[in-house]
Scaffold this motif. Structure first.
Motif, PDB file in Angstrom:
ATOM      1  N   VAL A  54     -32.341  14.684 -44.895  1.00 56.85           N
ATOM      2  CA  VAL A  54     -31.516  14.729 -46.100  1.00 56.85           C
ATOM      3  C   VAL A  54     -31.021  13.318 -46.415  1.00 56.85           C
ATOM      4  O   VAL A  54     -30.561  12.599 -45.521  1.00 56.85           O
ATOM      5  N   ASP A  55     -31.131  12.926 -47.670  1.00 58.42           N
ATOM      6  CA  ASP A  55     -30.694  11.599 -48.096  1.00 58.42           C
ATOM      7  C   ASP A  55     -29.188  11.635 -48.336  1.00 58.42           C
ATOM      8  O   ASP A  55     -28.717  11.889 -49.444  1.00 58.42           O
ATOM      9  N   LEU A  56     -28.428  11.345 -47.290  1.00 52.21           N
ATOM     10  CA  LEU A  56     -26.978  11.482 -47.351  1.00 52.21           C
ATOM     11  C   LEU A  56     -26.310  10.364 -48.137  1.00 52.21           C
ATOM     12  O   LEU A  56     -25.198  10.543 -48.653  1.00 52.21           O
ATOM     13  N   ASP A  57     -26.944   9.200 -48.255  1.00 52.46           N
ATOM     14  CA  ASP A  57     -26.317   8.059 -48.909  1.00 52.46           C
ATOM     15  C   ASP A  57     -26.997   7.667 -50.218  1.00 52.46           C
ATOM     16  O   ASP A  57     -26.715   6.606 -50.778  1.00 52.46           O
ATOM     17  N   ASN A  58     -27.885   8.518 -50.728  1.00 47.94           N
ATOM     18  CA  ASN A  58     -28.525   8.302 -52.031  1.00 47.94           C
ATOM     19  C   ASN A  58     -29.217   6.947 -52.141  1.00 47.94           C
ATOM     20  O   ASN A  58     -29.201   6.307 -53.197  1.00 47.94           O
ATOM     21  N   ASP A  59     -29.855   6.529 -51.058  1.00 48.55           N
ATOM     22  CA  ASP A  59     -30.592   5.269 -51.108  1.00 48.55           C
ATOM     23  C   ASP A  59     -32.097   5.485 -51.109  1.00 48.55           C
ATOM     24  O   ASP A  59     -32.865   4.564 -50.857  1.00 48.55           O
ATOM     25  N   ALA A  60     -32.518   6.720 -51.378  1.00 46.35           N
ATOM     26  CA  ALA A  60     -33.928   7.049 -51.598  1.00 46.35           C
ATOM     27  C   ALA A  60     -34.764   7.025 -50.335  1.00 46.35           C
ATOM     28  O   ALA A  60     -35.989   6.839 -50.396  1.00 46.35           O
ATOM     29  N   ASP A  61     -34.134   7.215 -49.179  1.00 51.51           N
ATOM     30  CA  ASP A  61     -34.912   7.466 -47.970  1.00 51.51           C
ATOM     31  C   ASP A  61     -34.224   8.572 -47.174  1.00 51.51           C
ATOM     32  O   ASP A  61     -33.011   8.761 -47.265  1.00 51.51           O
ATOM     33  N   PRO A  62     -34.995   9.341 -46.393  1.00 50.68           N
ATOM     34  CA  PRO A  62     -34.427  10.509 -45.714  1.00 50.68           C
ATOM     35  C   PRO A  62     -33.702  10.151 -44.424  1.00 50.68           C
ATOM     36  O   PRO A  62     -34.262   9.540 -43.520  1.00 50.68           O
ATOM     37  N   ASP A  63     -32.441  10.535 -44.350  1.00 52.03           N
ATOM     38  CA  ASP A  63     -31.680  10.448 -43.114  1.00 52.03           C
ATOM     39  C   ASP A  63     -31.927  11.731 -42.311  1.00 52.03           C
ATOM     40  O   ASP A  63     -32.550  12.669 -42.796  1.00 52.03           O
ATOM     41  N   LEU A  64     -31.442  11.769 -41.085  1.00 54.31           N
ATOM     42  CA  LEU A  64     -31.722  12.887 -40.188  1.00 54.31           C
ATOM     43  C   LEU A  64     -30.420  13.470 -39.643  1.00 54.31           C
ATOM     44  O   LEU A  64     -29.551  12.728 -39.173  1.00 54.31           O
ATOM     45  N   VAL A  65     -30.305  14.803 -39.707  1.00 53.41           N
ATOM     46  CA  VAL A  65     -29.165  15.521 -39.143  1.00 53.41           C
ATOM     47  C   VAL A  65     -29.697  16.508 -38.112  1.00 53.41           C
ATOM     48  O   VAL A  65     -30.636  17.255 -38.391  1.00 53.41           O
ATOM     49  N   VAL A  66     -29.113  16.497 -36.919  1.00 55.36           N
ATOM     50  CA  VAL A  66     -29.554  17.392 -35.850  1.00 55.36           C
ATOM     51  C   VAL A  66     -28.347  18.065 -35.222  1.00 55.36           C
ATOM     52  O   VAL A  66     -27.245  17.511 -35.183  1.00 55.36           O
ATOM     53  N   ILE A  67     -28.562  19.283 -34.754  1.00 54.14           N
ATOM     54  CA  ILE A  67     -27.532  20.049 -34.060  1.00 54.14           C
ATOM     55  C   ILE A  67     -28.148  20.620 -32.781  1.00 54.14           C
ATOM     56  O   ILE A  67     -29.356  20.594 -32.606  1.00 54.14           O
ATOM     57  N   GLY A  68     -27.291  21.136 -31.884  1.00 46.70           N
ATOM     58  CA  GLY A  68     -27.798  21.744 -30.668  1.00 46.70           C
ATOM     59  C   GLY A  68     -27.182  21.219 -29.401  1.00 46.70           C
ATOM     60  O   GLY A  68     -27.456  21.705 -28.315  1.00 46.70           O
ATOM     61  N   ARG A  69     -26.315  20.215 -29.528  1.00 45.22           N
ATOM     62  CA  ARG A  69     -25.573  19.715 -28.387  1.00 45.22           C
ATOM     63  C   ARG A  69     -24.333  20.585 -28.198  1.00 45.22           C
ATOM     64  O   ARG A  69     -23.688  20.980 -29.167  1.00 45.22           O
ATOM     65  N   THR A  70     -23.989  20.869 -26.958  1.00 46.27           N
ATOM     66  CA  THR A  70     -22.848  21.756 -26.714  1.00 46.27           C
ATOM     67  C   THR A  70     -21.704  21.083 -25.993  1.00 46.27           C
ATOM     68  O   THR A  70     -20.605  21.624 -25.941  1.00 46.27           O
ATOM     69  N   THR A  71     -21.924  19.917 -25.418  1.00 48.56           N
ATOM     70  CA  THR A  71     -20.850  19.229 -24.694  1.00 48.56           C
ATOM     71  C   THR A  71     -20.637  17.855 -25.296  1.00 48.56           C
ATOM     72  O   THR A  71     -21.584  17.214 -25.770  1.00 48.56           O
ATOM     73  N   THR A  72     -19.420  17.404 -25.292  1.00 47.57           N
ATOM     74  CA  THR A  72     -19.110  16.096 -25.876  1.00 47.57           C
ATOM     75  C   THR A  72     -19.316  14.955 -24.889  1.00 47.57           C
ATOM     76  O   THR A  72     -19.293  13.797 -25.275  1.00 47.57           O
ATOM     77  N   GLY A  73     -19.543  15.259 -23.634  1.00 47.73           N
ATOM     78  CA  GLY A  73     -19.670  14.203 -22.642  1.00 47.73           C
ATOM     79  C   GLY A  73     -20.900  13.347 -22.829  1.00 47.73           C
ATOM     80  O   GLY A  73     -20.946  12.213 -22.359  1.00 47.73           O
ATOM     81  N   VAL A  74     -21.926  13.869 -23.535  1.00 51.48           N
ATOM     82  CA  VAL A  74     -23.154  13.107 -23.731  1.00 51.48           C
ATOM     83  C   VAL A  74     -23.287  12.624 -25.168  1.00 51.48           C
ATOM     84  O   VAL A  74     -24.334  12.163 -25.570  1.00 51.48           O
ATOM     85  N   GLY A  75     -22.207  12.692 -25.931  1.00 52.50           N
ATOM     86  CA  GLY A  75     -22.250  12.207 -27.302  1.00 52.50           C
ATOM     87  C   GLY A  75     -21.739  13.243 -28.279  1.00 52.50           C
ATOM     88  O   GLY A  75     -21.427  14.377 -27.912  1.00 52.50           O
ATOM     89  N   PRO A  76     -21.650  12.870 -29.560  1.00 53.14           N
ATOM     90  CA  PRO A  76     -21.151  13.792 -30.576  1.00 53.14           C
ATOM     91  C   PRO A  76     -22.000  15.050 -30.684  1.00 53.14           C
ATOM     92  O   PRO A  76     -23.212  15.026 -30.473  1.00 53.14           O
TER      93      PRO A  76
END
Length: 603
Positions: A54-76
């Motif tokens: 999804v192009d979140l910043d409208n700069d005409a290239d696709p950014d990436l969003v991922v989910i599936g992490r359950t603990t905060t110790g290894v990152g957001p």
């Protein structure tokens, strides 16, 4: 050269010298870490975690969003990666955005729900309230789930966005897998929702429209225009159809003036399957969208659209039955030959890539092309041209594994074209618009869809492989509600922006055509169409010239002067000879005070 760029260059070199077992060049190489994406799926029992280009910043290239992490110790928990324009990613994950229920995040889609011109994120959550993240810009978000009315708390799965009622605002269908056990051991009985958008807030109208589906085990819903009448029809796949003795079949509703009419039986799409995924695309290239549904090992149905309101199940003929438990899948033309191919994620066997060249049965080339991944539990997939080289790349989410990025090195050998479709009114990103092209004697169709595959989102930019066609001879664009445009002679190997009729001439997008827009017209005038000049091509002939001038002039709202009284508008004289306006202010230089000593005939 930066370390990230050096790693990418090494990966590209590796791709050129690597070969598949059969001897042909490997089409894809896995480059997530090299390109800056390091995200581990921990995946609780949510039947997979989606991802989105999804192009979140409208700069005409696709950014990436991922989910599936359950603990905060290894990152957001929420992974957000900004595309730098060349296919490398910068980690923009929002460390402070630790919304507790995102530990059970299930699916992710993108839509501009509030019509403010940027794409927002809607995350379905397993047995906890769903999350709507309003895009604030600069990769920051605000949780507006509750005030918007989208904090539904069922076993949320793959949502689909579309304007079912034709009011211009995007609505969203939320499948809930009823019967899924709550922590208390009791089954969740929250039905499916159809949230109607009232202008930024939502109300559930599923029961009133007959699409709530009671206790069905729903997994994925998609809005798309199956009959090409410029409105949003709705398809839904349910899990446990086989296990329930066909009680929970797939469902199909035709949009008839905003009413959703059940055509499941007569359309022959009411499959008795343990359905997971919906992939949409014109697999047989007859100008109509087909449907592919993943299933248990009894075979994945392929419903080919006959154009008369019926579909024909053709998985055996096409050779795409797979006959193993499947999850996410996507139609995409990986080799740019003008035929959509099919990628399928599998549960306990290697993933498939069915190469379609128009002669069936198709062939599974996943291993040879470097995208077999597995065996394991491969759930979700999304596509985009992340490095802007004209071919489509893949992101894949597997259970208890890091997210994979498969970079395509094969398609760029053939011609291609991409389209960004500008929407109308509140539907700013043209969800539901169709584009039909003719190139090299071949017709193809694509639709702008928000939410299909399995819990995931493809880039909204439409991609067409053209084989060896150097020109798109014709393109026909249909926006929701039936507004159309026709264009011709568009060069291939470019990304073109397609504007609706009311946006033509308005380069700065302020709703009026004035002096700043004239200066944009002048910069584009007198030559073939170039990216950035599309809004000035009124007649759609891929040239900006005098044929476009009368239409531009008819919309011009600033003063029209003939300062030298020669019977020709000053703006027309400037278009004919730009040197007459050296300071680019839209006024003939000889009419300005500094040039008053020049005779009227001075050019």
């Amino acid at each position: 050269m930066s370390t990230a760029r050096l790693l990418i260059s090494c990966m590209l070199l590796f791709a050129l010298v690597s070969v598949a077992p059969a001897g042909q060049a490997v089409a894809f190489t896995e480059e997530a870490i090299a390109r800056g994406v390091s995200y581990n799926i921990e995946q609780p029992d949510t039947f997979g975690s989606g991802l989105a280009f999804v192009d979140l910043d409208n700069d005409a290239d696709p950014d990436l969003v991922v989910i599936g992490r359950t603990t905060t110790g290894v990152g957001p928990i929420l992974g957000v990666y900004e595309n730098d324009g060349a296919g490398a990613f910068i980690d923009r994950s929002v460390a402070y955005l630790q919304i507790p229920q995102l530990r059970m995040a299930s699916g992710v889609t993108a839509a501009d729900y509030d019509a403010d011109g940027d794409l927002d994120l809607y995350i379905s959550v397993w047995l906890q309230p769903n999350v709507l993240l309003r895009n604030n810009g600069n990769f920051s978000f605000t949780d507006v789930s509750a005030p918007a009315g989208l904090n539904d708390a069922g076993a949320g799965a793959g949502c689909g966005w579309g304007d079912y009622d034709g009011d211009g605002w995007l609505d969203v269908y939320v499948p809930n897998r009823t019967g899924t056990n709550l922590p208390t051991g009791e089954p969740s009985m929250i039905p499916n929702r159809l949230f109607r958008n009232l202008g930024g807030t939502f109300i559930d109208v599923a029961a009133a429209l007959g699409v709530a589906e009671g206790d069905s085990r729903s997994f994925q819903a998609s809005f798309f225009d199956f009959d090409r009448d410029a409105d949003a029809d709705l398809y839904l796949v349910n899990d446990k159809g086989l296990s329930s003795g066909c009680q929970w079949r797939s469902r199909f509703w035709e949009n008839v003036g905003g009413a959703l009419v059940d055509i499941s039986l007569e359309s022959r799409t009411d499959g008795c399957v343990d359905g997971m995924c919906i992939a949409l695309g014109d697999f047989d290239r007859n100008g109509l969208q087909d449907i592919y549904v993943t299933n248990l090992p009894f075979g994945n149905p392929l419903y080919l659209n006959n154009g008369d309101g019926t579909f024909t199940e053709s998985s055996l003929n096409a050779g795409v039955g797979s006959y193993t438990t499947g999850w996410g899948s996507v139609f995409f033309d990986y080799d740019n030959d003008g035929w959509l191919d099919l990628y399928v994620c599998n549960h306990a066997t290697a993933n498939r890539l069915y190469e379609n060249d128009g002669v069936w049965p198709t062939t599974d080339v996943a291993a040879a092309m470097g995208v077999a991944t597995g065996p394991g539990e491969s759930f979700c997939v999304a596509t985009a041209d992340i490095d802007n080289d004209g071919d489509l790349d893949l992101a894949v989410s597997d259970r208890e594994s890091r997210v994979k990025l498969y970079i395509n090195h094969d398609g760029a050998a053939r011609d291609w074209v991409k389209f960004r479709v500008v929407g109308r009114g509140a539907n700013r990103f043209a969800i539901g618009a169709n584009v039909v092209i003719n190139a090299g004697g071949v017709s193809q169709i694509r639709e702008v869809i928000s939410g299909d595959n399995f819990k995931s989102q493809n880039d909204l930019t439409l991609h067409f492989g053209l084989d060896d066609a150097a020109l798109v001879d014709a393109a026909h664009v249909v926006w929701p509600a039936g507004v159309t445009r026709d264009l011709a002679n568009l060069p291939s190997n470019q990304t073109w922006t397609l504007y609706p009729p009311e946006r033509l001439g308005d380069a700065d997008g302020d709703g009026a055509v004035g002096l700043s827009d004239f200066l944009a017209l002048a910069a584009c005038f007198g030559g073939p169409l170039a990216p950035g000049c599309e809004m000035m091509d009124f007649d759609g002939d891929a040239e900006i010239g005098w044929d476009d001038w009368p239409d531009f002039l008819a919309r011009y709202t600033d003063a029209l002067d003939d300062c030298d009284a020669n019977g020709t508008l000053d703006l027309a004289q400037i278009l004919a000879r730009p040197a007459r306006d050296a300071n680019h202010n839209g006024v003939l230089d000889r009419c300005e005070s500094v040039y008053r000593d020049l005779p009227p005939s001075q050019p």
